[in-house]
Design a protein around this motif. Structure first.
Motif, PDB file in Angstrom:
ATOM      1  N   LYS A 159       4.142  -7.805  -9.799  1.00  0.00           N
ATOM      2  CA  LYS A 159       4.595  -6.397  -9.932  1.00  0.00           C
ATOM      3  C   LYS A 159       3.932  -5.417  -9.119  1.00  0.00           C
ATOM      4  O   LYS A 159       2.689  -5.335  -9.043  1.00  0.00           O
ATOM      5  CB  LYS A 159       4.858  -5.913 -11.435  1.00  0.00           C
ATOM      6  CG  LYS A 159       5.478  -4.455 -11.355  1.00  0.00           C
ATOM      7  CD  LYS A 159       5.300  -4.153 -12.928  1.00  0.00           C
ATOM      8  CE  LYS A 159       5.953  -2.740 -13.138  1.00  0.00           C
ATOM      9  NZ  LYS A 159       5.877  -2.055 -14.362  1.00  0.00           N
ATOM     10  N   ARG A 160       4.652  -4.823  -8.283  1.00  0.00           N
ATOM     11  CA  ARG A 160       4.189  -3.825  -7.530  1.00  0.00           C
ATOM     12  C   ARG A 160       5.066  -2.611  -7.345  1.00  0.00           C
ATOM     13  O   ARG A 160       6.392  -2.921  -7.342  1.00  0.00           O
ATOM     14  CB  ARG A 160       3.711  -4.322  -6.049  1.00  0.00           C
ATOM     15  CG  ARG A 160       4.896  -4.664  -5.132  1.00  0.00           C
ATOM     16  CD  ARG A 160       4.284  -4.903  -3.641  1.00  0.00           C
ATOM     17  NE  ARG A 160       5.235  -5.025  -2.668  1.00  0.00           N
ATOM     18  CZ  ARG A 160       5.345  -5.124  -1.521  1.00  0.00           C
ATOM     19  NH1 ARG A 160       4.119  -5.189  -0.911  1.00  0.00           N
ATOM     20  NH2 ARG A 160       6.394  -5.157  -0.517  1.00  0.00           N
ATOM     21  N   GLU A 161       4.684  -1.600  -7.088  1.00  0.00           N
ATOM     22  CA  GLU A 161       5.417  -0.129  -7.237  1.00  0.00           C
ATOM     23  C   GLU A 161       4.666   0.796  -6.172  1.00  0.00           C
ATOM     24  O   GLU A 161       3.521   0.912  -5.977  1.00  0.00           O
ATOM     25  CB  GLU A 161       5.206   0.481  -8.476  1.00  0.00           C
ATOM     26  CG  GLU A 161       6.004   1.902  -8.696  1.00  0.00           C
ATOM     27  CD  GLU A 161       5.646   2.671  -9.804  1.00  0.00           C
ATOM     28  OE1 GLU A 161       6.248   3.618 -10.227  1.00  0.00           O
ATOM     29  OE2 GLU A 161       4.845   2.081 -10.808  1.00  0.00           O
ATOM     30  N   ARG A 162       5.821   1.296  -5.177  1.00  0.00           N
ATOM     31  CA  ARG A 162       5.526   1.954  -4.067  1.00  0.00           C
ATOM     32  C   ARG A 162       5.083   3.466  -4.775  1.00  0.00           C
ATOM     33  O   ARG A 162       5.884   3.784  -5.330  1.00  0.00           O
ATOM     34  CB  ARG A 162       6.807   1.898  -3.158  1.00  0.00           C
ATOM     35  CG  ARG A 162       6.593   2.942  -1.814  1.00  0.00           C
ATOM     36  CD  ARG A 162       5.669   2.184  -0.899  1.00  0.00           C
ATOM     37  NE  ARG A 162       5.559   2.902   0.230  1.00  0.00           N
ATOM     38  CZ  ARG A 162       6.270   2.990   1.482  1.00  0.00           C
ATOM     39  NH1 ARG A 162       7.152   1.923   1.555  1.00  0.00           N
ATOM     40  NH2 ARG A 162       6.082   3.633   2.364  1.00  0.00           N
ATOM     41  N   TYR A 181       0.879   0.765  -2.595  1.00  0.00           N
ATOM     42  CA  TYR A 181       1.332   0.167  -3.906  1.00  0.00           C
ATOM     43  C   TYR A 181       0.815   0.193  -5.174  1.00  0.00           C
ATOM     44  O   TYR A 181      -0.802   0.279  -4.866  1.00  0.00           O
ATOM     45  CB  TYR A 181       1.895  -1.277  -3.742  1.00  0.00           C
ATOM     46  CG  TYR A 181       2.913  -1.390  -2.384  1.00  0.00           C
ATOM     47  CD1 TYR A 181       4.301  -1.212  -2.781  1.00  0.00           C
ATOM     48  CD2 TYR A 181       2.611  -1.588  -1.219  1.00  0.00           C
ATOM     49  CE1 TYR A 181       5.333  -1.455  -1.830  1.00  0.00           C
ATOM     50  CE2 TYR A 181       3.661  -1.711  -0.148  1.00  0.00           C
ATOM     51  CZ  TYR A 181       4.828  -1.510  -0.416  1.00  0.00           C
ATOM     52  OH  TYR A 181       5.976  -1.640   0.476  1.00  0.00           O
ATOM     53  N   ASN A 182       0.872   0.312  -6.362  1.00  0.00           N
ATOM     54  CA  ASN A 182       0.359   0.011  -7.466  1.00  0.00           C
ATOM     55  C   ASN A 182       0.684  -1.387  -7.710  1.00  0.00           C
ATOM     56  O   ASN A 182       1.885  -1.847  -7.965  1.00  0.00           O
ATOM     57  CB  ASN A 182       0.766   1.027  -8.613  1.00  0.00           C
ATOM     58  CG  ASN A 182      -0.134   2.016  -8.744  1.00  0.00           C
ATOM     59  OD1 ASN A 182      -1.251   2.092  -8.412  1.00  0.00           O
ATOM     60  ND2 ASN A 182       0.283   3.024  -9.406  1.00  0.00           N
ATOM     61  N   GLU A 183      -0.324  -2.189  -7.823  1.00  0.00           N
ATOM     62  CA  GLU A 183      -0.036  -3.669  -8.225  1.00  0.00           C
ATOM     63  C   GLU A 183      -0.473  -4.250  -9.639  1.00  0.00           C
ATOM     64  O   GLU A 183      -1.702  -3.624 -10.010  1.00  0.00           O
ATOM     65  CB  GLU A 183      -0.659  -4.549  -7.139  1.00  0.00           C
ATOM     66  CG  GLU A 183      -0.434  -5.921  -7.309  1.00  0.00           C
ATOM     67  CD  GLU A 183      -0.918  -6.776  -6.168  1.00  0.00           C
ATOM     68  OE1 GLU A 183      -0.244  -7.083  -5.110  1.00  0.00           O
ATOM     69  OE2 GLU A 183      -2.448  -7.085  -6.185  1.00  0.00           O
ATOM     70  N   THR A 184       0.251  -4.640 -10.398  1.00  0.00           N
ATOM     71  CA  THR A 184      -0.149  -5.324 -11.611  1.00  0.00           C
ATOM     72  C   THR A 184      -0.443  -6.697 -11.515  1.00  0.00           C
ATOM     73  O   THR A 184       0.868  -7.348 -11.875  1.00  0.00           O
ATOM     74  CB  THR A 184       0.659  -4.545 -12.809  1.00  0.00           C
ATOM     75  OG1 THR A 184       0.764  -3.340 -12.712  1.00  0.00           O
ATOM     76  CG2 THR A 184       0.318  -5.061 -14.066  1.00  0.00           C
ATOM     77  N   GLU A 190      -4.615  -3.100 -13.285  1.00  0.00           N
ATOM     78  CA  GLU A 190      -3.825  -2.440 -12.095  1.00  0.00           C
ATOM     79  C   GLU A 190      -4.528  -1.923 -10.928  1.00  0.00           C
ATOM     80  O   GLU A 190      -5.753  -1.481 -11.540  1.00  0.00           O
ATOM     81  CB  GLU A 190      -3.041  -1.208 -12.762  1.00  0.00           C
ATOM     82  CG  GLU A 190      -2.068  -1.478 -13.740  1.00  0.00           C
ATOM     83  CD  GLU A 190      -1.188  -0.381 -14.372  1.00  0.00           C
ATOM     84  OE1 GLU A 190      -1.207   0.695 -13.626  1.00  0.00           O
ATOM     85  OE2 GLU A 190      -0.616  -0.378 -15.534  1.00  0.00           O
ATOM     86  N   ARG A 192      -4.692  -0.280  -6.597  1.00  0.00           N
ATOM     87  CA  ARG A 192      -3.770   0.076  -5.416  1.00  0.00           C
ATOM     88  C   ARG A 192      -3.956  -0.972  -4.333  1.00  0.00           C
ATOM     89  O   ARG A 192      -5.039  -1.655  -4.115  1.00  0.00           O
ATOM     90  CB  ARG A 192      -4.024   1.303  -5.211  1.00  0.00           C
ATOM     91  CG  ARG A 192      -3.770   2.446  -6.110  1.00  0.00           C
ATOM     92  CD  ARG A 192      -3.968   3.916  -5.745  1.00  0.00           C
ATOM     93  NE  ARG A 192      -5.393   4.049  -5.520  1.00  0.00           N
ATOM     94  CZ  ARG A 192      -6.045   4.964  -4.881  1.00  0.00           C
ATOM     95  NH1 ARG A 192      -5.349   5.932  -3.907  1.00  0.00           N
ATOM     96  NH2 ARG A 192      -7.372   5.217  -4.966  1.00  0.00           N
ATOM     97  N   THR A 193      -3.073  -1.151  -3.621  1.00  0.00           N
ATOM     98  CA  THR A 193      -2.990  -1.899  -2.374  1.00  0.00           C
ATOM     99  C   THR A 193      -2.540  -1.282  -1.154  1.00  0.00           C
ATOM    100  O   THR A 193      -1.662  -0.316  -1.374  1.00  0.00           O
ATOM    101  CB  THR A 193      -2.588  -3.355  -2.303  1.00  0.00           C
ATOM    102  OG1 THR A 193      -1.108  -3.308  -2.824  1.00  0.00           O
ATOM    103  CG2 THR A 193      -3.013  -4.208  -3.619  1.00  0.00           C
ATOM    104  N   ASP A 221      -7.929  -5.473  -1.210  1.00  0.00           N
ATOM    105  CA  ASP A 221      -6.748  -4.616  -1.568  1.00  0.00           C
ATOM    106  C   ASP A 221      -6.153  -3.967  -0.408  1.00  0.00           C
ATOM    107  O   ASP A 221      -5.010  -3.558  -0.150  1.00  0.00           O
ATOM    108  CB  ASP A 221      -7.312  -3.487  -2.375  1.00  0.00           C
ATOM    109  CG  ASP A 221      -7.992  -3.868  -3.693  1.00  0.00           C
ATOM    110  OD1 ASP A 221      -7.497  -5.079  -4.028  1.00  0.00           O
ATOM    111  OD2 ASP A 221      -8.395  -3.164  -4.232  1.00  0.00           O
TER     112      ASP A 221
END
Length: 280
Positions: A159-162, A181-184, A190, A192-193, A221
């Motif tokens: 899961k990743r969120e912009r 992105y926030n990557e989980t 969690e 950031r990448t 990252d």
């Protein structure tokens, strides 16, 4: 009134002067015992301090600085951090100058395996000497693949969120913004990448990697600017015994390009908001 004392003779006076001169010469020739005691005590304290520092560095914490941007935005060039040596137990690589040790001990003492999501320092498997720092992505037996910029672990997309773009500089030093992105990760970590080249960089589509037993898969990252386990010829899978420790805390941080010893530049160039922050 008659004198009760005797007038010293000339010979007696001369002998007294000779005796006094001799005593003065002896005192001058003899070392000052107080000075030597002070020197000995200073040397003793210095040796004790060095031994304590060696024990702390070997068994507890070791300082490192970040020379590259492979872990941006989590770690920045100019960050100085402490790495806990005890987190994963001890191998020969826990010792200073381990590449020069005459013995070839393999394995770990009091070993505790790294957890997915840890940021860890390890010795590059290629030469067993160069220190690298990356994030633990794959555990022994995992299947890892990047497809169009999305990390996949054991057949499932991570899961990743912009979020807001990351502000940085390009290869020409010009200010630019890149996707962030926030990557989980599986397990809940969690972080950031950033994708400097979007989802079409060189390492954004990879082969399927299967992590061997006793090894780990490491990634930065800053996904398009990290030489890591995706490059099998340069880094590849990292043996457990190559781990040095887990990154714990930033104790100092200064702008890229500013040497830490230039204290007169600290008020303007030190990143005060990063000092004593934990790493995750």
């Amino acid at each position: 009134m008659a004198e009760t004392g005797l007038e010293p003779s000339t010979n007696d006076m001369e002998q007294a002067r000779v005796d006094q001169d001799t005593k003065q010469q002896v005192r001058t020739a003899e070392p000052d015992t107080g000075t030597w005691a002070s020197i000995r005590e200073t040397v003793k304290v210095g040796i004790q301090a060095l031994l304590i520092a060696l024990v702390v560095r070997t068994l507890l914490f070791q300082p490192f600085n970040i020379p590259s941007g492979s872990l941006v935005p989590t770690l920045l060039i100019g960050d100085y951090l402490f790495v806990s040596k005890y987190s994963y137990g001890y191998s020969k690589y826990s010792l200073p100058l381990s590449e020069y040790l005459p013995f070839q001990y393999h394995g770990r003492v009091w070993g505790a395996e790294p957890k997915r999501g840890d940021i860890a320092v390890f010795k590059l498997p290629k030469d067993n000497a160069t220190d690298y720092i990356k994030r633990v992505i794959g555990l022994p037996g995992d299947k890892i693949q990047v497809i169009e910029g999305v990390l996949n672990i054991n057949g499932k997309a991570v899961k990743r969120e912009r979020i807001a773009d990351y502000e940085t500089t390009d290869a020409f030093g010009q200010a630019t913004k890149v996707p962030q992105y926030n990557e989980t990760l599986p397990g809940g970590v969690e972080h950031r990448t950033v994708e400097r080249d979007g989802d079409h960089g060189f390492w954004d589509n990879t082969e399927l990697y299967t992590v061997p037993a006793g090894h780990f898969f490491m990634m930065g990252d800053n996904r398009d600017n990290s030489t890591d386990s995706r490059d099998l010829s340069s880094v590849g899978y990292v043996p457990f015994e190559n781990f040095v420790g887990r990154a714990e805390m930033i104790f100092f941080s200064i702008d890229e390009g500013t040497p830490a010893w230039q204290v007169w530049r600290w008020p303007a160039d030190v990143r005060w908001n990063r000092i004593f922050t934990t790493i995750h």
